[in-house]
Design a protein around this motif. Structure first.
Motif, PDB file in Angstrom:
ATOM      1  N   UNK A  50      79.730  29.601  46.151  1.00  0.00           N
ATOM      2  CA  UNK A  50      80.876  28.810  45.701  1.00  0.00           C
ATOM      3  C   UNK A  50      81.456  29.278  44.369  1.00  0.00           C
ATOM      4  N   UNK A  51      80.751  30.140  43.649  1.00  0.00           N
ATOM      5  CA  UNK A  51      81.301  30.673  42.397  1.00  0.00           C
ATOM      6  C   UNK A  51      82.542  31.518  42.662  1.00  0.00           C
ATOM      7  N   UNK A  52      82.723  31.953  43.906  1.00  0.00           N
ATOM      8  CA  UNK A  52      83.904  32.758  44.260  1.00  0.00           C
ATOM      9  C   UNK A  52      85.161  31.914  44.403  1.00  0.00           C
ATOM     10  N   UNK A  53      85.029  30.585  44.403  1.00  0.00           N
ATOM     11  CA  UNK A  53      86.201  29.732  44.618  1.00  0.00           C
ATOM     12  C   UNK A  53      87.204  29.801  43.470  1.00  0.00           C
ATOM     13  N   UNK A  54      86.757  29.600  42.242  1.00  0.00           N
ATOM     14  CA  UNK A  54      87.695  29.495  41.127  1.00  0.00           C
ATOM     15  C   UNK A  54      87.454  30.494  40.001  1.00  0.00           C
ATOM     16  N   UNK A  55      86.251  31.068  39.890  1.00  0.00           N
ATOM     17  CA  UNK A  55      85.973  31.981  38.787  1.00  0.00           C
ATOM     18  C   UNK A  55      86.907  33.189  38.749  1.00  0.00           C
ATOM     19  N   UNK A  56      87.192  33.863  39.871  1.00  0.00           N
ATOM     20  CA  UNK A  56      88.110  35.008  39.784  1.00  0.00           C
ATOM     21  C   UNK A  56      89.500  34.628  39.275  1.00  0.00           C
ATOM     22  N   UNK A  57      89.997  33.486  39.699  1.00  0.00           N
ATOM     23  CA  UNK A  57      91.333  33.067  39.261  1.00  0.00           C
ATOM     24  C   UNK A  57      91.348  32.680  37.790  1.00  0.00           C
TER      25      UNK A  57
ATOM     26  N   UNK B 216      89.358  33.778  35.482  1.00  0.00           N
ATOM     27  CA  UNK B 216      89.187  34.986  34.669  1.00  0.00           C
ATOM     28  C   UNK B 216      90.512  35.715  34.466  1.00  0.00           C
ATOM     29  N   UNK B 217      91.395  35.642  35.427  1.00  0.00           N
ATOM     30  CA  UNK B 217      92.693  36.304  35.284  1.00  0.00           C
ATOM     31  C   UNK B 217      93.700  35.442  34.536  1.00  0.00           C
ATOM     32  N   UNK B 218      93.428  34.136  34.372  1.00  0.00           N
ATOM     33  CA  UNK B 218      94.384  33.229  33.749  1.00  0.00           C
ATOM     34  C   UNK B 218      94.066  32.928  32.287  1.00  0.00           C
ATOM     35  N   UNK B 219      93.067  33.571  31.714  1.00  0.00           N
ATOM     36  CA  UNK B 219      92.673  33.265  30.335  1.00  0.00           C
ATOM     37  C   UNK B 219      92.889  34.465  29.422  1.00  0.00           C
ATOM     38  N   UNK B 220      93.053  34.154  28.144  1.00  0.00           N
ATOM     39  CA  UNK B 220      93.221  35.215  27.143  1.00  0.00           C
ATOM     40  C   UNK B 220      91.900  35.915  26.840  1.00  0.00           C
ATOM     41  N   UNK B 221      90.804  35.155  26.829  1.00  0.00           N
ATOM     42  CA  UNK B 221      89.494  35.702  26.496  1.00  0.00           C
ATOM     43  C   UNK B 221      88.498  35.212  27.534  1.00  0.00           C
ATOM     44  N   UNK B 222      87.751  36.129  28.147  1.00  0.00           N
ATOM     45  CA  UNK B 222      86.824  35.785  29.229  1.00  0.00           C
ATOM     46  C   UNK B 222      85.401  36.162  28.838  1.00  0.00           C
ATOM     47  N   UNK B 223      84.509  35.175  28.933  1.00  0.00           N
ATOM     48  CA  UNK B 223      83.084  35.382  28.709  1.00  0.00           C
ATOM     49  C   UNK B 223      82.395  35.230  30.056  1.00  0.00           C
ATOM     50  N   UNK B 224      81.600  36.210  30.435  1.00  0.00           N
ATOM     51  CA  UNK B 224      80.891  36.166  31.720  1.00  0.00           C
ATOM     52  C   UNK B 224      79.394  36.070  31.474  1.00  0.00           C
TER      53      UNK B 224
END
Length: 105
Positions: free
Chosen positions: A36-43, A45-53
């Motif tokens: 279920x991490x595939x539901x919203x995490x990819x989107x 990550x592309x919609x933020x200025x800074x991404x921490x994984x």
């Protein structure tokens, strides 16, 4: 108005920071998610200025098949490996036939 018809325009979500949980990452920041991490995490990550994984494992560059990358490293700013207790994103809740919650598995 497009071709004589009126439409409602909704602006996209934009965040200053996104913290995502991934299964695997390589040193370049390419991310692979599970379940279920595939539901919203990819989107997000592309919609933020800074991404921490936060990842469970960092693998060598080139070991992730390009067809299996869910978020390209160009969107990821920081990667760190989760330490300590196992933190699962997915939780299965089991209910009895009468609808009462019995617990999680």
């Amino acid at each position: 108005e497009i071709d004589g018809r009126m439409y409602v325009l909704e602006k996209p979500i934009h965040g200053a920071l996104a913290i995502v949980k991934a299964w695997h990452a390589d040193a370049m920041g390419n991310l692979v998610y599970r379940m279920s991490a595939r539901n919203f995490n990819p989107m997000m990550a592309t919609a933020a200025d800074f991404v921490i994984a936060e990842v469970e494992e960092v693998v060598p560059v080139g070991s992730i098949d390009p067809d299996h990358v869910h978020t390209p490293g160009v969107y990821v700013d920081t990667v760190f490996v989760a330490q300590g207790l196992e933190k699962r994103i997915e939780q299965r809740t089991v209910r009895s036939r009468d609808g009462a919650k019995e617990g999680t598995a």
